[in-house]
Design an enzyme around this catalytic site. Structure first.
Site, PDB file in Angstrom:
ATOM      1  N   ASP A  43      -4.212  61.425  -6.649  1.00 24.85           N
ATOM      2  CA  ASP A  43      -4.217  61.570  -5.186  1.00 24.85           C
ATOM      3  C   ASP A  43      -2.927  62.172  -4.657  1.00 24.85           C
ATOM      4  O   ASP A  43      -2.850  62.531  -3.479  1.00 24.85           O
ATOM      5  CB  ASP A  43      -4.373  60.195  -4.530  1.00 24.85           C
ATOM      6  N   ASP A  88      -3.117  54.094  -8.491  1.00 22.01           N
ATOM      7  CA  ASP A  88      -3.016  53.722  -7.079  1.00 22.01           C
ATOM      8  C   ASP A  88      -3.518  54.836  -6.166  1.00 22.01           C
ATOM      9  O   ASP A  88      -3.096  55.988  -6.282  1.00 22.01           O
ATOM     10  CB  ASP A  88      -1.565  53.369  -6.734  1.00 22.01           C
ATOM     11  N   ASP A 133      -4.711  58.692 -12.655  1.00 21.91           N
ATOM     12  CA  ASP A 133      -3.736  57.940 -11.876  1.00 21.91           C
ATOM     13  C   ASP A 133      -4.447  56.685 -11.368  1.00 21.91           C
ATOM     14  O   ASP A 133      -5.680  56.628 -11.320  1.00 21.91           O
ATOM     15  CB  ASP A 133      -3.239  58.793 -10.704  1.00 21.91           C
TER      16      ASP A 133
END
Length: 220
Positions: free
Chosen positions: A182, A9, A7
């Site tokens: 995250d 961001d 991922d």
């Protein structure tokens, strides 16, 4: 061969590329600060709660791309990379990518943020493969609409399977599959791979990772 998915961001980046793109456009006088931030905050709260209407968000996210020429956007993006993104590319994140590269793994960034914003960021990490939400283009200019399935939540699985199928592959062809994220919004894909890793996770993902025995790391 192993497949390492990242991922972007708040995972590889110590921040959010889409939010910072909006901040950058505000600093250039190209977006109304009060209106943009209020809408963005509302969408962010929905995202954290797992109830984001991805199509409503994309109407908001992609609209600025339709209001400027591609040449102007490309010039703005080069400046944005210098002003906003470089500082968010941490040494730890670069080292993680390099570790997988040295291992000979196939590398990919898979993100809900649109591919115009994220394409040059993937290249800055030296990652050739990117799945991002695809903004529609007509005659080389953005329309503000989206093409295909947004790479968000289970949509990441759909887009990844489509990409692999185009290569004549599937996830089962890899000895080991990794996914670093995250966000609890990425749980569908995290639960599909062999080695999910929670990176500076939100509270929901952290609790899930602890219960499942997944590694939890920080790239800050």
């Amino acid at each position: 061969m192993q497949l390492a998915l990242f991922d972007l961001d708040n995972t590889l980046l110590a921040g959010d590329s889409d939010f910072q793109w909006g901040q950058f456009l505000i600093s250039k006088g190209l977006l109304n600060e009060q209106e943009h931030l209020a809408k963005n905050l509302a969408f962010y709260e929905d995202y954290k709660a797992g109830r984001l209407d991805i199509y409503a968000f994309l109407d908001f996210q992609l609209k600025p791309l339709s209001e400027h020429s591609r040449s102007e956007l490309d010039a703005l993006h080069r400046e944005y990379m210098q002003e906003k993104i470089q500082a968010m590319m941490t040494d730890k994140a670069r080292a993680l990518v390099e570790k997988h590269r040295q291992n000979g793994d196939l590398l990919m960034i898979i993100t809900a943020t649109n591919s115009f914003v994220t394409g040059p960021i993937a290249k800055a990490f030296g990652i050739d493969n990117l799945i991002g939400t695809t903004p529609e283009e007509v005659n080389g200019e953005f329309t503000g609409k989206v093409v295909g399935t947004p790479s968000f939540q289970a949509g990441k699985i759909t887009r990844l399977n489509e990409w692999l199928a185009a290569r004549g592959q599937s996830l089962s062809d890899f000895d080991t599959t990794w996914f670093y994220s995250d966000s609890h919004n990425d749980l569908p894909l995290m639960e599909l791979v062999d080695k999910p890793v929670a990176v500076d996770p939100d509270a929901t993902l952290k609790a899930h990772a602890e219960q499942a025995g997944w590694p939890i790391i920080s790239l800050r």
